[in-house]
Write a protein that holds these residues in place. Structure first.
Motif, mmCIF file in Angstrom:
data_model
loop_
_atom_site.group_PDB
_atom_site.id
_atom_site.type_symbol
_atom_site.label_atom_id
_atom_site.label_comp_id
_atom_site.label_asym_id
_atom_site.label_seq_id
_atom_site.Cartn_x
_atom_site.Cartn_y
_atom_site.Cartn_z
ATOM 1 N N LEU A 232 15.491 -7.001 20.151
ATOM 2 C CA LEU A 232 15.367 -7.070 21.615
ATOM 3 C C LEU A 232 14.122 -6.312 22.072
ATOM 4 O O LEU A 232 13.332 -6.802 22.877
ATOM 5 N N TYR A 233 13.938 -5.115 21.521
ATOM 6 C CA TYR A 233 12.795 -4.274 21.925
ATOM 7 C C TYR A 233 11.461 -4.934 21.587
ATOM 8 O O TYR A 233 10.571 -5.040 22.433
ATOM 9 N N ASN A 234 11.333 -5.416 20.349
ATOM 10 C CA ASN A 234 10.071 -6.057 19.925
ATOM 11 C C ASN A 234 9.774 -7.310 20.746
ATOM 12 O O ASN A 234 8.630 -7.559 21.126
ATOM 13 N N SER A 235 10.835 -8.091 21.022
ATOM 14 C CA SER A 235 10.642 -9.340 21.788
ATOM 15 C C SER A 235 10.101 -9.045 23.182
ATOM 16 O O SER A 235 9.236 -9.757 23.694
ATOM 17 N N ILE A 236 10.624 -7.992 23.786
ATOM 18 C CA ILE A 236 10.223 -7.641 25.150
ATOM 19 C C ILE A 236 8.823 -7.029 25.167
ATOM 20 O O ILE A 236 7.972 -7.407 25.945
ATOM 21 N N LYS A 237 8.621 -6.077 24.237
ATOM 22 C CA LYS A 237 7.346 -5.358 24.193
ATOM 23 C C LYS A 237 6.190 -6.303 23.841
ATOM 24 O O LYS A 237 5.151 -6.319 24.507
ATOM 25 N N ASN A 238 6.385 -7.118 22.814
ATOM 26 C CA ASN A 238 5.296 -7.982 22.346
ATOM 27 C C ASN A 238 4.964 -9.117 23.298
ATOM 28 O O ASN A 238 3.911 -9.727 23.217
ATOM 29 N N ASN A 239 5.886 -9.416 24.204
ATOM 30 C CA ASN A 239 5.650 -10.508 25.158
ATOM 31 C C ASN A 239 5.493 -10.013 26.598
ATOM 32 O O ASN A 239 5.539 -10.800 27.541
ATOM 33 N N ASN A 240 5.305 -8.678 26.722
ATOM 34 C CA ASN A 240 5.106 -8.060 28.046
ATOM 35 C C ASN A 240 6.154 -8.490 29.070
ATOM 36 O O ASN A 240 5.831 -8.832 30.202
ATOM 37 N N ILE A 241 7.417 -8.481 28.656
ATOM 38 C CA ILE A 241 8.498 -8.840 29.577
ATOM 39 C C ILE A 241 8.982 -7.566 30.253
ATOM 40 O O ILE A 241 9.229 -6.553 29.589
ATOM 41 N N ALA A 242 9.076 -7.601 31.573
ATOM 42 C CA ALA A 242 9.505 -6.403 32.303
ATOM 43 C C ALA A 242 11.025 -6.408 32.460
ATOM 44 O O ALA A 242 11.588 -7.296 33.094
ATOM 45 N N THR B 90 11.362 1.204 30.761
ATOM 46 C CA THR B 90 12.691 0.688 31.088
ATOM 47 C C THR B 90 13.678 1.849 31.174
ATOM 48 O O THR B 90 13.650 2.747 30.337
ATOM 49 N N LYS B 91 14.545 1.840 32.184
ATOM 50 C CA LYS B 91 15.606 2.847 32.269
ATOM 51 C C LYS B 91 16.589 2.607 31.134
ATOM 52 O O LYS B 91 16.963 1.459 30.886
ATOM 53 N N VAL B 92 17.033 3.676 30.489
ATOM 54 C CA VAL B 92 17.969 3.536 29.375
ATOM 55 C C VAL B 92 19.280 4.267 29.687
ATOM 56 O O VAL B 92 19.267 5.415 30.116
ATOM 57 N N THR B 93 20.378 3.577 29.467
ATOM 58 C CA THR B 93 21.708 4.170 29.625
ATOM 59 C C THR B 93 22.495 3.964 28.340
ATOM 60 O O THR B 93 22.525 2.858 27.797
ATOM 61 N N ILE B 94 23.120 5.031 27.864
ATOM 62 C CA ILE B 94 23.934 4.957 26.654
ATOM 63 C C ILE B 94 25.391 5.190 27.037
ATOM 64 O O ILE B 94 25.735 6.220 27.612
ATOM 65 N N ALA B 95 26.221 4.191 26.741
ATOM 66 C CA ALA B 95 27.646 4.258 27.091
ATOM 67 C C ALA B 95 28.453 4.484 25.814
ATOM 68 O O ALA B 95 28.665 3.561 25.035
ATOM 69 N N ARG B 96 28.880 5.730 25.613
ATOM 70 C CA ARG B 96 29.647 6.061 24.402
ATOM 71 C C ARG B 96 31.112 5.711 24.634
ATOM 72 O O ARG B 96 31.823 6.411 25.341
ATOM 73 N N LEU B 97 31.529 4.635 23.999
ATOM 74 C CA LEU B 97 32.870 4.092 24.223
ATOM 75 C C LEU B 97 33.946 4.785 23.404
ATOM 76 O O LEU B 97 33.749 5.074 22.225
ATOM 77 N N GLY B 98 35.081 4.995 24.060
ATOM 78 C CA GLY B 98 36.268 5.458 23.357
ATOM 79 C C GLY B 98 37.034 4.267 22.805
ATOM 80 O O GLY B 98 36.527 3.145 22.749
ATOM 81 N N ILE B 99 38.285 4.515 22.392
ATOM 82 C CA ILE B 99 39.162 3.457 21.889
ATOM 83 C C ILE B 99 39.545 2.568 23.069
ATOM 84 O O ILE B 99 40.147 3.029 24.032
ATOM 85 N N VAL B 100 39.159 1.293 22.998
ATOM 86 C CA VAL B 100 39.427 0.381 24.112
ATOM 87 C C VAL B 100 40.850 -0.166 23.993
ATOM 88 O O VAL B 100 41.226 -0.732 22.965
ATOM 89 N N MET B 101 41.623 0.036 25.051
ATOM 90 C CA MET B 101 43.011 -0.432 25.067
ATOM 91 C C MET B 101 43.070 -1.797 25.738
ATOM 92 O O MET B 101 42.686 -1.954 26.900
#
Length: 298
Positions: free
Chosen positions: A96-106, A156-167
């Motif tokens: 995903l990162y390479n595709s966006i960076k190499n093709n100047n996708i915002a 790009t803004k980055v958010t990391i969502a650390r997931l618990g056990i999904v019920m």
């Protein structure tokens, strides 16, 4: 009226992805998904192993929600399986990162799943500032998050969502626990005192939408405010189903012998704080295990 933003979801056909698609569409977002088997009009092909991606998936997309990754609990952790677990997260992020960076996708915002396994074995409550653990799942999370943090290099803004056990009724840990409960047996792992930081699927999905709508950056634990031990979880299930069940402990040594390193998933404590996400203004619909089970076991 301004055009609603478009979101790209990887792992869009998984447990959370399916539900998240519907939720975001209901909020007025357009949704594209990345999958190895694109059948729907909004689905696009990708394969991190062959480094292929249909670049049309990025058209008019302002945010990516990255959920793709090999299931950690499906197969024994051989060296090959461990590599697959890491690669499915890291190489897919890299693609995903390479595709966006190499093709100047915002792309304005990159939200990635990670896991509470980041903290390793935590008996006392930990928040997002706690240090990394020293087991395999912590290593997986570290590689995954580092790959995601690259997005900040391209603005790009980055958010990391650390997931618990999904019920959920439709997958994850709950159907596995219920499999023995219907025979009035509670299968206890070790002494059963290890903590489970859990989250109802609906809250998990709503928080992803909340992070997106409020453009929240940084790291967030995705777990309900009240972690429980396995013993408490089983008691709550029995009470909800109105049954008396016999507890059969599986000794730690037996789990380690049969499951190998994978036994850490069942034997380590995950006692994580939800304060940061609640401080952001999010209100949990299911903040206790009783409320969660009342909804799922109806």
């Amino acid at each position: 009226m301004h055009k609603m933003k478009k979101v790209l979801i990887s792992g869009g056909t998984g447990l959370i992805g399916n539900y998240l698609q519907v939720t975001l569409k209901n909020l007025g977002y357009e949704v594209n998904i990345l999958t190895r088997n694109p059948k729907a009009p909004n689905a696009f092909y990708w394969n991190y192993q062959s480094n292929e991606i249909d670049m049309n998936c990025f058209e008019e997309v302002s945010c990516i929600i990255h959920l793709a990754g090999e299931n950690i609990g499906d197969k024994r952790w051989t060296n090959q399986q461990k590599q697959l677990i890491i690669d499915s997260r890291v190489k897919s992020t890299q693609l995903l990162y390479n595709s966006i960076k190499n093709n100047n996708i915002a792309i304005e915002h990159f939200i990635t799943a990670s896991g509470l396994g980041y903290y390793g074995n935590t008996t006392t409550v930990v928040d997002e500032t706690a240090p990394i653990g020293n087991d395999f799942l912590a290593e997986v999370c570290q590689h995954w998050e580092n790959a995601a943090l690259q997005f900040s290099n391209i603005g790009t803004k980055v958010t990391i969502a650390r997931l618990g056990i999904v019920m959920s009724k439709n997958g994850g840990v709950l159907p596995k626990l219920l499999a023995s409960t219907k025979f009035h047996i509670n299968t206890i792992f070790g002494d059963g005192n290890q903590y489970v930081s859990w989250i109802h699927i609906k809250d998990a999905v709503q928080i992803f939408a909340w992070l997106l709508q409020n453009q929240l950056e940084g790291i967030y634990n995705l777990c309900a405010p009240n972690p429980v031990s396995y013993n408490t979880l089983y008691r709550a299930i029995n009470q909800k189903l109105n049954i008396v069940a016999m507890s059969i402990p599986i000794p730690k040594i037996l789990l380690q012998t049969t499951l190998g390193e994978m036994s850490t998933m069942l034997l380590t404590s995950n006692n994580c704080s939800a304060t940061k996400i609640t401080n952001s203004g999010y209100n949990f619909e299911f903040e206790t295990i009783e409320k969660c089970l009342a909804n799922l076991l109806n």
